[in-house]
Design a protein around this motif. Structure first.
Motif, short mmCIF file in Angstrom:
data_model
loop_
_atom_site.label_atom_id
_atom_site.label_comp_id
_atom_site.label_asym_id
_atom_site.label_seq_id
_atom_site.Cartn_x
_atom_site.Cartn_y
_atom_site.Cartn_z
N MET A 52 36.66 41.31 48.97
CA MET A 52 36.32 39.75 48.61
C MET A 52 35.14 40.96 47.47
SD MET A 52 38.22 37.64 49.02
CE MET A 52 37.57 36.70 48.01
N ILE A 53 34.51 41.82 48.27
CA ILE A 53 33.38 42.35 47.14
C ILE A 53 33.37 42.72 45.88
CG2 ILE A 53 31.55 43.87 47.07
CD1 ILE A 53 30.47 42.17 50.09
N ILE A 54 34.43 43.59 46.80
CA ILE A 54 35.65 44.70 45.16
C ILE A 54 35.99 43.67 44.25
CG2 ILE A 54 37.30 46.16 44.51
CD1 ILE A 54 36.39 48.03 47.71
N ALA A 55 37.01 42.42 44.70
CA ALA A 55 37.26 41.73 44.08
C ALA A 55 36.94 40.97 43.04
CB ALA A 55 38.84 41.33 44.56
N ILE A 56 35.83 40.32 43.68
CA ILE A 56 34.95 39.87 42.95
C ILE A 56 34.59 40.70 42.18
CG2 ILE A 56 32.70 38.08 42.67
CD1 ILE A 56 34.06 37.41 46.11
N GLY A 57 33.93 42.00 42.54
CA GLY A 57 33.10 43.06 41.18
C GLY A 57 33.39 44.25 40.90
N ASN A 58 34.65 43.94 41.66
CA ASN A 58 35.63 44.41 39.91
C ASN A 58 36.28 43.88 38.73
OD1 ASN A 58 37.81 44.18 40.51
ND2 ASN A 58 38.72 45.70 41.48
N GLY A 59 35.57 42.18 38.97
CA GLY A 59 36.79 41.68 37.36
C GLY A 59 37.95 40.99 37.55
N PHE A 60 38.61 42.07 38.93
CA PHE A 60 40.10 41.63 38.99
C PHE A 60 40.49 39.68 39.74
CE2 PHE A 60 43.98 40.53 41.96
CZ PHE A 60 44.73 40.57 41.37
N LEU A 61 39.59 39.05 40.15
CA LEU A 61 39.74 38.32 40.26
C LEU A 61 38.76 37.22 39.21
CD1 LEU A 61 38.64 36.99 44.16
CD2 LEU A 61 40.64 36.75 42.79
N GLY A 62 37.33 37.28 38.21
CA GLY A 62 37.56 36.80 37.91
C GLY A 62 38.28 36.70 36.59
#
Length: 260
Positions: A52-62
């Motif tokens: 979750m932290i990676i998905a939120i922080g690497n821009g994918f979910l954004g």
């Protein structure tokens, strides 16, 4: 029932916050530390939190959230026509900044001021009537509506063309109190000016109160997909995920009939 649902959605919004996820993972793992039978559960918590932290922080979910929230409004900004003969422009507040006891509109609000003024100007240069409703109380000494009024006035908009709605503390109340004003004014159409990421939920709430506004997005945000998580992506993803959860909340409350 609404109170319980409000708490549930607050928790969902917290789960979109990377630091809260990390804190929650540490707490849960600490509680399970002495129980060897829970080893798989601890590993699962680790994996979920990291993903979750990676998905939120690497821009994918954004990026996914940005498309969902804003794609419909990219081509609608600043309509260059005067088809509506007696329109009202509603501008939603974007926050107030207090620096050294001097209150100014938040950066987001200035883009909304510009977008609303451009639309207003299209009518006035053709000698057509147009009013602006500025909506928002905020938490400062001056209301957001008053700060909006001051900025519009400095741009040449007369007081007679502005109506202040200075009671609302959130988007739900923006829609609730503005709709009462608008129904008394009976305009030909209503333009709704706010940020692109905020538009979908705002339109839904105005529709809840019997209006069908024309969306005029003033600004847009997005994330950049990167190999490593960064704070920029995390911040904007968190903002957009909160909006997505807020839209789900509006839709659920409407379906249950508890949003009026």
């Amino acid at each position: 029932m609404k109170f319980v649902l409000n708490l549930l959605f607050k928790v969902l919004q917290l789960l979109a916050e990377p630091y809260f996820l990390l804190f929650l993972a540490v707490v849960l793992i600490a509680l399970l530390r002495r129980n060897n039978k829970r080893k798989n559960l601890k590993i699962g918590i680790y994996v979920f939190t990291v993903v979750m932290i990676i998905a939120i922080g690497n821009g994918f979910l954004g990026r996914l959230a940005s498309d969902y929230l804003q794609k419909s409004y990219v081509k609608t900004g600043n309509a260059k026509n005067t088809a509506f003969k007696n329109p009202v422009i509603v501008v939603l507040g974007g926050g107030v900044v207090d620096i050294d006891n001097i209150e100014k509109l938040h950066t987001l609000s200035y883009s909304r001021v510009v977008a609303a003024y451009q639309l207003y100007h299209e009518y006035k240069k053709n000698n057509l009537p147009c009013k602006i409703v500025v909506s928002g109380k905020g938490r400062g000494r001056l209301s957001e509506a008053e700060l909006f009024r001051e900025n519009f006035k400095s741009m040449g908009v007369p007081d007679s063309d502005m109506i202040k709605e200075d009671k609302s503390m959130n988007t739900y109340e923006n829609a609730k109190y503005s709709s009462k004003i608008l129904k008394e004014m009976a305009p030909s159409d209503v333009y709704l000016v706010t940020s692109g990421f905020h538009m979908k939920r705002s339109v839904s709430l105005f529709q809840t109160f019997g209006l069908n506004p024309v969306p005029e997005a003033s600004d847009f945000i997005d994330t950049e997909i990167t190999p490593f998580p960064n704070s920029y992506n995390a911040a904007f993803t968190f903002v957009m995920l909160k909006e997505v959860i807020g839209i789900w909340q509006v839709q659920l409350y409407n379906s249950l009939g508890i949003n009026g």
